[in-house]
Design an enzyme around this catalytic site. Sequence first.
Site, mmCIF file in Angstrom:
data_model
loop_
_atom_site.group_PDB
_atom_site.id
_atom_site.type_symbol
_atom_site.label_atom_id
_atom_site.label_comp_id
_atom_site.label_asym_id
_atom_site.label_seq_id
_atom_site.Cartn_x
_atom_site.Cartn_y
_atom_site.Cartn_z
ATOM 1 N N ARG A 37 39.360 7.481 -28.241
ATOM 2 C CA ARG A 37 38.116 6.739 -28.036
ATOM 3 C C ARG A 37 37.980 5.512 -28.931
ATOM 4 O O ARG A 37 36.974 4.820 -28.846
ATOM 5 C CB ARG A 37 36.919 7.676 -28.268
ATOM 6 C CG ARG A 37 36.789 8.755 -27.210
ATOM 7 C CD ARG A 37 35.594 9.635 -27.469
ATOM 8 N NE ARG A 37 35.376 10.544 -26.357
ATOM 9 C CZ ARG A 37 36.028 11.675 -26.175
ATOM 10 N NH1 ARG A 37 36.933 12.037 -27.066
ATOM 11 N NH2 ARG A 37 35.789 12.450 -25.141
ATOM 12 N N GLN A 104 40.135 19.221 -34.027
ATOM 13 C CA GLN A 104 40.016 18.897 -32.615
ATOM 14 C C GLN A 104 41.368 18.502 -32.030
ATOM 15 O O GLN A 104 41.472 18.291 -30.821
ATOM 16 C CB GLN A 104 39.024 17.739 -32.437
ATOM 17 C CG GLN A 104 37.605 18.054 -32.845
ATOM 18 C CD GLN A 104 36.725 16.817 -32.868
ATOM 19 O OE1 GLN A 104 36.704 16.079 -33.841
ATOM 20 N NE2 GLN A 104 35.989 16.595 -31.790
ATOM 21 N N VAL A 106 45.461 18.807 -31.048
ATOM 22 C CA VAL A 106 46.304 19.822 -30.411
ATOM 23 C C VAL A 106 47.759 19.672 -30.832
ATOM 24 O O VAL A 106 48.640 20.346 -30.303
ATOM 25 C CB VAL A 106 46.189 19.733 -28.872
ATOM 26 C CG1 VAL A 106 44.761 19.998 -28.418
ATOM 27 C CG2 VAL A 106 46.675 18.378 -28.350
ATOM 28 N N ASP A 107 48.017 18.794 -31.822
ATOM 29 C CA ASP A 107 49.390 18.410 -32.149
ATOM 30 C C ASP A 107 50.112 19.347 -33.109
ATOM 31 O O ASP A 107 51.327 19.245 -33.291
ATOM 32 C CB ASP A 107 49.436 16.986 -32.701
ATOM 33 C CG ASP A 107 48.457 16.755 -33.854
ATOM 34 O OD1 ASP A 107 48.320 17.634 -34.722
ATOM 35 O OD2 ASP A 107 47.823 15.670 -33.888
ATOM 36 N N HIS A 124 40.473 22.891 -29.695
ATOM 37 C CA HIS A 124 40.894 22.351 -28.396
ATOM 38 C C HIS A 124 42.283 22.854 -27.984
ATOM 39 O O HIS A 124 42.903 22.290 -27.092
ATOM 40 C CB HIS A 124 40.865 20.821 -28.419
ATOM 41 C CG HIS A 124 39.479 20.262 -28.506
ATOM 42 N ND1 HIS A 124 39.210 18.981 -28.956
ATOM 43 C CD2 HIS A 124 38.276 20.809 -28.215
ATOM 44 C CE1 HIS A 124 37.901 18.772 -28.934
ATOM 45 N NE2 HIS A 124 37.318 19.864 -28.488
ATOM 46 N N CYS A 132 49.266 30.074 -18.113
ATOM 47 C CA CYS A 132 49.056 30.199 -16.674
ATOM 48 C C CYS A 132 47.557 30.297 -16.406
ATOM 49 O O CYS A 132 46.862 31.126 -16.997
ATOM 50 C CB CYS A 132 49.770 31.429 -16.136
ATOM 51 S SG CYS A 132 49.440 31.730 -14.374
ATOM 52 N N CYS A 135 47.221 34.184 -14.456
ATOM 53 C CA CYS A 135 47.330 35.466 -15.160
ATOM 54 C C CYS A 135 47.175 35.351 -16.666
ATOM 55 O O CYS A 135 47.083 36.363 -17.367
ATOM 56 C CB CYS A 135 48.660 36.145 -14.827
ATOM 57 S SG CYS A 135 50.123 35.333 -15.548
ATOM 58 N N ASN A 223 36.095 7.863 -41.690
ATOM 59 C CA ASN A 223 36.415 7.363 -40.356
ATOM 60 C C ASN A 223 36.304 5.852 -40.356
ATOM 61 O O ASN A 223 35.393 5.286 -40.966
ATOM 62 C CB ASN A 223 35.453 7.949 -39.310
ATOM 63 C CG ASN A 223 35.987 7.837 -37.902
ATOM 64 O OD1 ASN A 223 37.062 8.360 -37.594
ATOM 65 N ND2 ASN A 223 35.261 7.166 -37.035
#
Length: 253
Positions: A37, A104, A106-107, A124, A132, A135, A223
Amino acid sequence: MTGAVPDPLPDWLSAAARITVLTGAGISTDSGIPDYRGPNGVWTRDPDAEKLVTLSYYVADPDIRRRAWLMRRDMGALDIRPNAGHDALVGLERQGRLRTLITQNVDGLHQAAGSTPERVLEIHGTVHEVECLGCGDRTSMDDALARVAAGEPDPACLVCGGMLKSATISFGQMLDPAVIEAAVDAAADCDVFLAVGTSLTVHPAAGLVDLAARHGARVVVVNAEPTPYDDVADLVVTEPIGTALPPLLAAPA
Protein backbone atom coordinates in the site's frame (compact mmCIF):
# COMPACT_ATOMS: atom_id res chain seq x y z
CA MET A 1 7.30 12.98 19.54
CA THR A 2 7.84 12.37 15.83
CA GLY A 3 10.91 11.90 13.65
CA ALA A 4 14.27 10.37 14.52
CA VAL A 5 15.06 7.87 17.25
CA PRO A 6 15.48 9.98 20.40
CA ASP A 7 18.84 10.03 22.16
CA PRO A 8 18.65 9.21 24.96
CA LEU A 9 15.72 6.83 24.70
CA PRO A 10 12.69 7.53 26.89
CA ASP A 11 12.98 5.84 30.29
CA TRP A 12 9.68 4.05 29.76
CA LEU A 13 11.09 2.37 26.63
CA SER A 14 14.47 1.44 28.08
CA ALA A 15 12.77 0.01 31.18
CA ALA A 16 10.07 -1.94 29.32
CA ALA A 17 10.23 -5.62 30.19
CA ARG A 18 7.28 -6.88 28.13
CA ILE A 19 7.22 -5.50 24.59
CA THR A 20 4.68 -6.73 22.05
CA VAL A 21 5.62 -6.06 18.43
CA LEU A 22 3.42 -5.87 15.34
CA THR A 23 5.22 -5.92 11.99
CA GLY A 24 3.94 -5.20 8.49
CA ALA A 25 5.28 -5.25 4.96
CA GLY A 26 7.59 -2.29 5.57
CA ILE A 27 10.04 -4.34 7.63
CA SER A 28 10.66 -6.68 4.68
CA THR A 29 11.21 -4.13 1.92
CA ASP A 30 14.94 -3.99 2.69
CA SER A 31 14.99 -7.73 2.01
CA GLY A 32 13.68 -7.16 -1.50
CA ILE A 33 10.01 -7.84 -0.85
CA PRO A 34 7.86 -4.96 -2.12
CA ASP A 35 5.18 -3.53 0.13
CA TYR A 36 1.57 -3.31 -1.01
CA ARG A 37 0.00 0.00 0.00
CA GLY A 38 2.99 2.36 0.02
CA PRO A 39 3.58 5.00 -2.66
CA ASN A 40 5.40 2.42 -4.80
CA GLY A 41 3.49 -0.59 -3.48
CA VAL A 42 2.39 -3.54 -5.61
CA TRP A 43 -1.30 -2.62 -5.40
CA THR A 44 -0.62 1.09 -5.82
CA ARG A 45 1.14 0.44 -9.13
CA ASP A 46 -1.16 -2.38 -10.28
CA PRO A 47 -4.56 -2.48 -8.54
CA ASP A 48 -5.47 -5.56 -10.59
CA ALA A 49 -2.77 -7.53 -8.75
CA GLU A 50 -4.97 -7.50 -5.64
CA LYS A 51 -7.20 -10.07 -7.36
CA LEU A 52 -4.42 -12.66 -6.96
CA VAL A 53 -4.89 -12.54 -3.19
CA THR A 54 -8.69 -12.22 -3.12
CA LEU A 55 -10.42 -15.51 -2.37
CA SER A 56 -13.53 -14.98 -4.51
CA TYR A 57 -11.45 -14.26 -7.64
CA TYR A 58 -9.04 -17.10 -6.86
CA VAL A 59 -11.82 -19.69 -6.51
CA ALA A 60 -13.81 -18.52 -9.51
CA ASP A 61 -11.10 -17.88 -12.10
CA PRO A 62 -8.57 -20.53 -13.22
CA ASP A 63 -6.48 -17.80 -14.89
CA ILE A 64 -6.15 -15.97 -11.56
CA ARG A 65 -4.97 -19.22 -9.95
CA ARG A 66 -2.40 -19.79 -12.69
CA ARG A 67 -1.12 -16.22 -12.28
CA ALA A 68 -0.97 -16.66 -8.51
CA TRP A 69 1.18 -19.79 -8.82
CA LEU A 70 3.52 -17.99 -11.21
CA MET A 71 3.76 -15.09 -8.75
CA ARG A 72 4.73 -17.54 -5.99
CA ARG A 73 7.27 -19.14 -8.31
CA ASP A 74 8.83 -15.81 -9.16
CA MET A 75 8.99 -14.75 -5.50
CA GLY A 76 10.57 -18.07 -4.59
CA ALA A 77 13.35 -17.48 -7.09
CA LEU A 78 14.43 -14.26 -5.36
CA ASP A 79 17.34 -14.22 -2.92
CA ILE A 80 15.34 -12.98 0.08
CA ARG A 81 17.06 -12.82 3.44
CA PRO A 82 16.35 -11.17 6.80
CA ASN A 83 17.65 -7.65 7.28
CA ALA A 84 18.77 -5.42 10.14
CA GLY A 85 15.17 -4.82 11.23
CA HIS A 86 14.52 -8.54 11.68
CA ASP A 87 17.87 -8.93 13.45
CA ALA A 88 17.02 -6.14 15.91
CA LEU A 89 13.85 -7.99 16.94
CA VAL A 90 15.87 -11.17 17.48
CA GLY A 91 18.12 -9.08 19.72
CA LEU A 92 15.08 -7.85 21.68
CA GLU A 93 14.04 -11.45 22.28
CA ARG A 94 17.54 -12.36 23.46
CA GLN A 95 17.36 -9.49 25.95
CA GLY A 96 14.32 -11.25 27.42
CA ARG A 97 12.08 -8.24 26.71
CA LEU A 98 9.99 -9.54 23.78
CA ARG A 99 6.55 -10.64 24.92
CA THR A 100 5.18 -11.62 21.48
CA LEU A 101 5.96 -10.87 17.84
CA ILE A 102 2.79 -10.46 15.79
CA THR A 103 3.31 -10.19 12.04
CA GLN A 104 1.06 -9.37 9.14
CA ASN A 105 3.77 -10.75 6.85
CA VAL A 106 3.72 -14.21 5.30
CA ASP A 107 7.40 -14.37 4.34
CA GLY A 108 8.79 -16.24 7.37
CA LEU A 109 11.73 -13.84 7.65
CA HIS A 110 11.35 -13.41 11.40
CA GLN A 111 11.90 -17.12 11.93
CA ALA A 112 14.69 -17.16 9.35
CA ALA A 113 16.43 -14.39 11.31
CA GLY A 114 16.27 -16.44 14.51
CA SER A 115 13.04 -15.43 16.22
CA THR A 116 11.60 -18.35 18.20
CA PRO A 117 8.71 -19.71 16.09
CA GLU A 118 6.51 -20.12 19.18
CA ARG A 119 6.78 -16.37 19.84
CA VAL A 120 5.74 -15.42 16.29
CA LEU A 121 2.04 -15.06 15.48
CA GLU A 122 1.47 -15.06 11.71
CA ILE A 123 -2.00 -13.55 11.54
CA HIS A 124 -2.07 -13.69 7.73
CA GLY A 125 -0.59 -17.20 7.46
CA THR A 126 2.55 -18.33 5.67
CA VAL A 127 3.68 -18.52 2.07
CA HIS A 128 5.89 -21.50 2.83
CA GLU A 129 2.97 -23.95 2.89
CA VAL A 130 -0.05 -24.67 0.72
CA GLU A 131 -3.46 -25.73 1.94
CA CYS A 132 -6.32 -27.55 0.28
CA LEU A 133 -9.51 -25.49 0.35
CA GLY A 134 -11.47 -28.74 0.37
CA CYS A 135 -9.96 -31.11 2.94
CA GLY A 136 -7.49 -28.79 4.66
CA ASP A 137 -4.43 -30.95 3.92
CA ARG A 138 -1.18 -28.99 4.12
CA THR A 139 2.01 -29.53 2.15
CA SER A 140 5.08 -27.44 1.44
CA MET A 141 5.11 -24.62 -1.09
CA ASP A 142 8.31 -26.08 -2.55
CA ASP A 143 6.47 -29.31 -3.43
CA ALA A 144 3.62 -27.39 -5.07
CA LEU A 145 5.98 -25.21 -7.08
CA ALA A 146 7.87 -28.30 -8.23
CA ARG A 147 4.59 -29.54 -9.69
CA VAL A 148 4.04 -26.17 -11.39
CA ALA A 149 7.54 -26.36 -12.86
CA ALA A 150 6.77 -29.90 -14.08
CA GLY A 151 3.82 -28.64 -16.11
CA GLU A 152 0.84 -28.40 -13.74
CA PRO A 153 -0.29 -24.75 -14.01
CA ASP A 154 -2.93 -25.19 -11.29
CA PRO A 155 -2.00 -28.21 -9.16
CA ALA A 156 -4.80 -29.99 -7.31
CA CYS A 157 -4.75 -31.60 -3.86
CA LEU A 158 -3.18 -35.06 -3.99
CA VAL A 159 -5.46 -36.24 -1.17
CA CYS A 160 -8.92 -35.20 -2.35
CA GLY A 161 -8.44 -33.47 -5.70
CA GLY A 162 -9.53 -30.15 -4.23
CA MET A 163 -8.24 -26.68 -4.96
CA LEU A 164 -4.84 -25.75 -3.52
CA LYS A 165 -3.88 -22.28 -2.35
CA SER A 166 -0.93 -20.84 -0.48
CA ALA A 167 -1.53 -21.06 3.28
CA THR A 168 -1.93 -17.30 3.46
CA ILE A 169 -5.09 -15.47 4.45
CA SER A 170 -6.58 -13.97 1.30
CA PHE A 171 -9.06 -11.12 1.23
CA GLY A 172 -12.45 -12.61 1.99
CA GLN A 173 -10.98 -15.53 3.94
CA MET A 174 -11.48 -16.11 7.66
CA LEU A 175 -8.58 -15.45 10.01
CA ASP A 176 -7.55 -18.18 12.44
CA PRO A 177 -9.50 -17.40 15.66
CA ALA A 178 -6.81 -18.93 17.87
CA VAL A 179 -4.10 -16.74 16.36
CA ILE A 180 -6.23 -13.60 16.71
CA GLU A 181 -7.06 -14.46 20.33
CA ALA A 182 -3.35 -14.85 21.11
CA ALA A 183 -2.61 -11.51 19.42
CA VAL A 184 -5.33 -9.79 21.46
CA ASP A 185 -3.90 -11.27 24.66
CA ALA A 186 -0.40 -10.05 23.73
CA ALA A 187 -1.62 -6.52 22.99
CA ALA A 188 -3.53 -6.34 26.27
CA ASP A 189 -0.59 -7.62 28.31
CA CYS A 190 2.49 -5.52 27.52
CA ASP A 191 4.38 -2.45 28.72
CA VAL A 192 5.07 -1.20 25.19
CA PHE A 193 3.30 -1.95 21.91
CA LEU A 194 5.62 -1.41 18.95
CA ALA A 195 4.14 -1.20 15.43
CA VAL A 196 6.80 -1.49 12.70
CA GLY A 197 6.41 -1.04 8.95
CA THR A 198 2.65 -1.27 8.91
CA SER A 199 0.14 1.21 7.51
CA LEU A 200 -2.22 0.31 10.39
CA THR A 201 -5.18 0.33 8.03
CA VAL A 202 -6.00 -3.40 8.02
CA HIS A 203 -8.15 -4.72 10.84
CA PRO A 204 -8.15 -6.50 13.20
CA ALA A 205 -4.37 -5.96 13.35
CA ALA A 206 -4.64 -2.17 13.42
CA GLY A 207 -7.09 -2.32 16.30
CA LEU A 208 -4.44 -3.93 18.48
CA VAL A 209 -2.89 -0.48 18.89
CA ASP A 210 -6.03 0.92 20.56
CA LEU A 211 -6.35 -2.22 22.67
CA ALA A 212 -2.80 -1.93 23.96
CA ALA A 213 -3.22 1.78 24.72
CA ARG A 214 -6.47 1.15 26.61
CA HIS A 215 -4.66 -1.37 28.80
CA GLY A 216 -1.98 1.15 29.69
CA ALA A 217 0.79 0.29 27.23
CA ARG A 218 2.97 2.95 25.67
CA VAL A 219 2.72 2.92 21.87
CA VAL A 220 5.61 3.31 19.42
CA VAL A 221 5.07 3.53 15.65
CA VAL A 222 8.01 3.09 13.26
CA ASN A 223 6.84 3.75 9.71
CA ALA A 224 7.95 5.96 6.83
CA GLU A 225 4.43 7.15 6.04
CA PRO A 226 1.85 8.59 8.47
CA THR A 227 -0.62 6.13 10.00
CA PRO A 228 -4.10 6.62 11.48
CA TYR A 229 -2.63 5.86 14.91
CA ASP A 230 0.17 8.42 15.04
CA ASP A 231 -1.93 10.59 17.37
CA VAL A 232 -2.33 7.64 19.75
CA ALA A 233 1.39 6.89 19.80
CA ASP A 234 3.79 8.10 22.49
CA LEU A 235 6.61 8.01 19.94
CA VAL A 236 6.54 8.03 16.13
CA VAL A 237 9.78 7.28 14.25
CA THR A 238 9.94 7.92 10.51
CA GLU A 239 13.57 6.89 9.95
CA PRO A 240 14.23 3.76 7.82
CA ILE A 241 13.38 0.65 9.81
CA GLY A 242 16.80 -0.97 9.46
CA THR A 243 18.37 2.22 10.77
CA ALA A 244 15.84 2.92 13.52
CA LEU A 245 15.26 -0.45 15.20
CA PRO A 246 18.80 -1.30 16.37
CA PRO A 247 19.19 1.86 18.53
CA LEU A 248 15.50 1.92 19.46
CA LEU A 249 15.70 -1.63 20.83
CA ALA A 250 19.21 -1.49 22.26
CA ALA A 251 19.75 -3.37 25.49
CA PRO A 252 19.37 -1.17 28.58
CA ALA A 253 22.68 0.12 29.90
